[in-house]
Write an enzyme that holds these catalytic residues in place. Structure first.
Site, PDB file in Angstrom:
ATOM      1  N   ASP A  80       0.887  -0.970  -0.200  1.00 33.75           N
ATOM      2  CA  ASP A  80       0.058  -0.045   0.083  1.00 33.75           C
ATOM      3  C   ASP A  80       0.901   1.210  -0.056  1.00 33.75           C
ATOM      4  O   ASP A  80       2.021   1.167  -0.419  1.00 33.75           O
ATOM      5  CB  ASP A  80      -1.033  -0.050   1.213  1.00 33.75           C
ATOM      6  CG  ASP A  80      -2.157   0.625   1.120  1.00 33.75           C
ATOM      7  OD1 ASP A  80      -2.319   2.075   0.970  1.00 33.75           O
ATOM      8  OD2 ASP A  80      -3.271   0.238   0.765  1.00 33.75           O
ATOM      9  N   ASP A  81       0.498   2.387   0.693  1.00 34.45           N
ATOM     10  CA  ASP A  81       1.030   3.666   0.418  1.00 34.45           C
ATOM     11  C   ASP A  81       2.255   3.463   1.262  1.00 34.45           C
ATOM     12  O   ASP A  81       2.760   2.644   2.011  1.00 34.45           O
ATOM     13  CB  ASP A  81       0.305   4.822   1.010  1.00 34.45           C
ATOM     14  CG  ASP A  81       0.593   6.188   0.636  1.00 34.45           C
ATOM     15  OD1 ASP A  81       1.567   6.468  -0.160  1.00 34.45           O
ATOM     16  OD2 ASP A  81      -0.153   6.976   1.035  1.00 34.45           O
ATOM     17  N   LYS A 156      -3.694  -0.792  -6.789  1.00 37.39           N
ATOM     18  CA  LYS A 156      -4.544  -0.101  -6.188  1.00 37.39           C
ATOM     19  C   LYS A 156      -4.488   1.434  -6.591  1.00 37.39           C
ATOM     20  O   LYS A 156      -3.386   2.099  -6.002  1.00 37.39           O
ATOM     21  CB  LYS A 156      -4.596  -0.492  -4.616  1.00 37.39           C
ATOM     22  CG  LYS A 156      -5.324   0.629  -3.589  1.00 37.39           C
ATOM     23  CD  LYS A 156      -5.303  -0.183  -2.335  1.00 37.39           C
ATOM     24  CE  LYS A 156      -5.977   0.835  -1.371  1.00 37.39           C
ATOM     25  NZ  LYS A 156      -5.830   0.333   0.056  1.00 37.39           N
ATOM     26  N   ASP A 158      -5.582   5.071  -5.415  1.00 38.61           N
ATOM     27  CA  ASP A 158      -6.497   5.748  -4.279  1.00 38.61           C
ATOM     28  C   ASP A 158      -7.031   7.218  -4.929  1.00 38.61           C
ATOM     29  O   ASP A 158      -6.507   7.383  -5.840  1.00 38.61           O
ATOM     30  CB  ASP A 158      -5.482   5.973  -3.034  1.00 38.61           C
ATOM     31  CG  ASP A 158      -6.165   6.115  -1.598  1.00 38.61           C
ATOM     32  OD1 ASP A 158      -7.460   6.309  -1.754  1.00 38.61           O
ATOM     33  OD2 ASP A 158      -5.890   5.591  -0.619  1.00 38.61           O
ATOM     34  N   SER A 190     -10.300   3.369  -6.066  1.00 36.57           N
ATOM     35  CA  SER A 190     -11.054   4.196  -4.714  1.00 36.57           C
ATOM     36  C   SER A 190     -12.069   4.936  -5.286  1.00 36.57           C
ATOM     37  O   SER A 190     -12.540   5.634  -4.157  1.00 36.57           O
ATOM     38  CB  SER A 190     -10.273   4.622  -3.943  1.00 36.57           C
ATOM     39  OG  SER A 190      -9.075   3.446  -3.408  1.00 36.57           O
ATOM     40  N   ARG A 215     -13.661   0.182  -4.115  1.00 42.25           N
ATOM     41  CA  ARG A 215     -13.770   0.528  -2.735  1.00 42.25           C
ATOM     42  C   ARG A 215     -14.958   1.372  -2.511  1.00 42.25           C
ATOM     43  O   ARG A 215     -14.880   2.444  -3.408  1.00 42.25           O
ATOM     44  CB  ARG A 215     -12.494   1.170  -1.933  1.00 42.25           C
ATOM     45  CG  ARG A 215     -11.336   0.137  -1.517  1.00 42.25           C
ATOM     46  CD  ARG A 215     -11.711  -0.838  -0.417  1.00 42.25           C
ATOM     47  NE  ARG A 215     -12.033   0.409   0.696  1.00 42.25           N
ATOM     48  CZ  ARG A 215     -11.279   1.093   1.195  1.00 42.25           C
ATOM     49  NH1 ARG A 215     -10.023   1.117   1.166  1.00 42.25           N
ATOM     50  NH2 ARG A 215     -11.780   1.935   2.343  1.00 42.25           N
ATOM     51  N   ASP A 219     -12.476   3.495   5.104  1.00 44.69           N
ATOM     52  CA  ASP A 219     -11.261   2.575   5.369  1.00 44.69           C
ATOM     53  C   ASP A 219     -11.845   1.614   6.652  1.00 44.69           C
ATOM     54  O   ASP A 219     -12.199   2.091   7.809  1.00 44.69           O
ATOM     55  CB  ASP A 219      -9.938   3.105   5.734  1.00 44.69           C
ATOM     56  CG  ASP A 219      -9.159   3.721   4.633  1.00 44.69           C
ATOM     57  OD1 ASP A 219      -9.784   3.591   3.336  1.00 44.69           O
ATOM     58  OD2 ASP A 219      -8.218   4.503   4.774  1.00 44.69           O
TER      59      ASP A 219
END
Ligand SMILES: *[C@@H]1O[C@H](CO)[C@@H](O)[C@H](O)[C@H]1NC(C)=O
Ligand SMILES: *[C@@H]1O[C@H](CO)[C@@H](O)[C@H](O)[C@H]1NC(C)=O
Ligand SMILES: *[C@@H]1O[C@H](CO)[C@@H](O)[C@H](O)[C@H]1NC(C)=O
Ligand SMILES: *[C@@H]1O[C@H](CO)[C@@H](O)[C@H](O)[C@H]1NC(C)=O
Length: 416
Positions: A80-81, A156, A158, A190, A215, A219
């Protein structure tokens, strides 16, 4: 095979709208992601074992294989980030933080692939990621090419630091850039989550044409309150969401948090059972070095995974509300079985006993049904359609998960 054929036809009718067809994620993705457990720890001097680094990814990847998770279907390992350098390279391309990813992303992806896993990474549609690293805006094609050259199998994307109104054009643009690389990259958006939060109505038809998963809502956090609020949001919005859910394109209620600090064993069973019946992505976020045996067994439960991965890809629905805020969810499976989960969400001192008649469960097409408990598969009894089914659930966020099949349908399936 007649019964299956019926369902395939029904499924084709339901799935008639144009959806993304890049051949990927015909079943809900299963994997492991850094975020919920490891967040944005970047100080490897102070936290050498938990900082976001190639060492962490290599360690967890190996455990995904050695612990039997890959064999159960968990195949993606996703960063992830917080993997990026603060600045782009001189030629404008993305680069990882050198100190934490000294061998580079391509070499990490090669290692992950050598274990039989697939490799995923995170970026953000805006000017910066949520944690402040460079976003893809202004570099869509270049970044897509970089990901393809690194053999990234899953992105992914965001939506921090961006204008939400740009998403309807921007997310499809990134999808086209990914497609143009010729390298198959599953695309997690997202896009609707930010729109739902700002009370815009996301265009789920457009989203399902551009993204493999998306998503929808906030979260997840490591608590029952968080898990239950997400379950409620999906139940409350199921009529809007379910029509766009199916092979290749999935609503995503966020990670499985089982195995961390916040959920009891019952609540862990509940999350896994609900995510399975919703046909949700099963993306773990847990330290596989420290997971308890009971949490591991829940995550690896074969019956739940097969309900989650059912080829029809139907998103289960909340069909009944009973006393004590107990709710029953159900989902039709391709082999003519029906899976159910009854959830008792609230704190209470003792197990609750309930009964429900079979017609209220939607069972009436056949005269008799065999009931089985889902976690262990044991036979619970044969019920006539005019009978009531009684069951007990432990309090404070546990479930009774069961599935039913009609002996007649089963026999026909074997003969035809
Ligand atoms: C690109 O899109 C086309 C048309 O939807 C699809 O057939 C193809 O599989 C996609 N290729 C990749 C690499 O995503
Ligand atoms: C970030 O990138 C710059 C410029 O390419 C480089 O000089 C620096 O060492 C990098 N820092 C880290 C932590 O990767
Ligand atoms: C939603 O997206 C679809 C597909 O791109 C488009 O045909 C439709 O007009 C959009 N609906 C709205 C309300 O914008
Ligand atoms: C089942 O419940 C429904 C309504 O909840 C009722 O109409 C029906 O008569 C019940 N059937 C049996 C067999 O109890």
């Amino acid at each position: 095979m007649q019964w299956s054929v019926t369902y395939v036809i029904v499924f084709l009718l339901i799935d008639g709208h144009n959806s993304l067809e890049n051949g990927l994620l015909r079943k809900p993705p299963m994997g492991w992601l850094t975020w919920q457990r490891f967040r944005c720890v970047t100080d490897c001097r102070q936290f050498p074992d938990t900082c976001i680094s190639e060492k962490l990814i290599r360690t967890q990847a190996k455990l995904l294989v050695d612990g039997g998770y890959l064999a159960a279907g968990y195949e993606y390992i996703i960063i992830d980030d917080c993997w990026l350098n603060n600045t782009r390279a001189a030629d404008g391309s993305l680069q990882p933080d050198d100190d934490r990813f000294p061998s580079g992303i391509r070499s990490l992806a090669d290692y992950v692939h050598s274990l039989g896993l697939k490799f995923g990474i995170y970026e953000d549609y805006g000017t910066q990621t949520c944690a402040g690293y460079p976003g893809v805006l202004g570099h869509l094609e270049q970044d897509a090419q970089t990901f393809a050259s690194w053999k990234v199998d899953y992105l992914k994307l965001d939506g921090c630091n961006a204008d939400i109104k740009d998403f309807d054009a921007g997310y499809p643009s990134m999808g086209h850039a990914l497609n143009a690389t010729g390298y198959p990259i599953a695309y997690s958006c997202s896009w609707p989550a930010y729109q739902e939060f700002s009370k815009m109505k996301p265009n789920y038809s457009a989203i399902s044409q551009a993204c493999n998963l998306w998503r929808n809502w906030g979260d997840i956090d490591d608590s029952w309150d968080s898990v239950y609020s997400i379950i409620q949001w999906f139940g409350d919005n199921q009529d809007r969401l379910a029509p766009f859910h199916g092979p290749g394109h999935w609503n995503d209620p966020d990670m499985i948090v089982v195995g961390n600090y916040g959920l009891s064993p019952g609540q862990s069973r509940a999350q896994m059972a609900l995510w399975s019946i919703m046909a949700a992505p099963l993306i773990l976020s847990v330290d596989l070095r420290a997971i308890s045996e009971w949490a591991r067994e829940i995550i690896l439960n074969k019956n739940l995974i097969s309900i989650n991965q059912d080829p029809l890809g139907q998103m289960g629905r909340r069909v009944l509300k009973l006393d004590g805020n107990v709710e029953i969810w159900s989902k039709t499976l391709i082999d003519d079985r029906t899976a159910f989960v009854a959830l008792f969400p609230q704190p209470y001192g003792t197990p609750i006993q309930l009964s429900v008649n079979l017609t209220d469960l939607g069972l009436g097409r056949f005269d008799e049904y065999d009931f089985f408990e889902t976690f262990h598969g044991e036979f619970l009894g044969k019920y006539h359609k005019n009978e009531r089914y009684s069951f007990t659930i432990n309090p404070s966020g546990d479930v009774h998960a069961f599935y039913v099949e009609s002996a007649i349908a089963k026999t026909l399936r074997i003969i035809l």
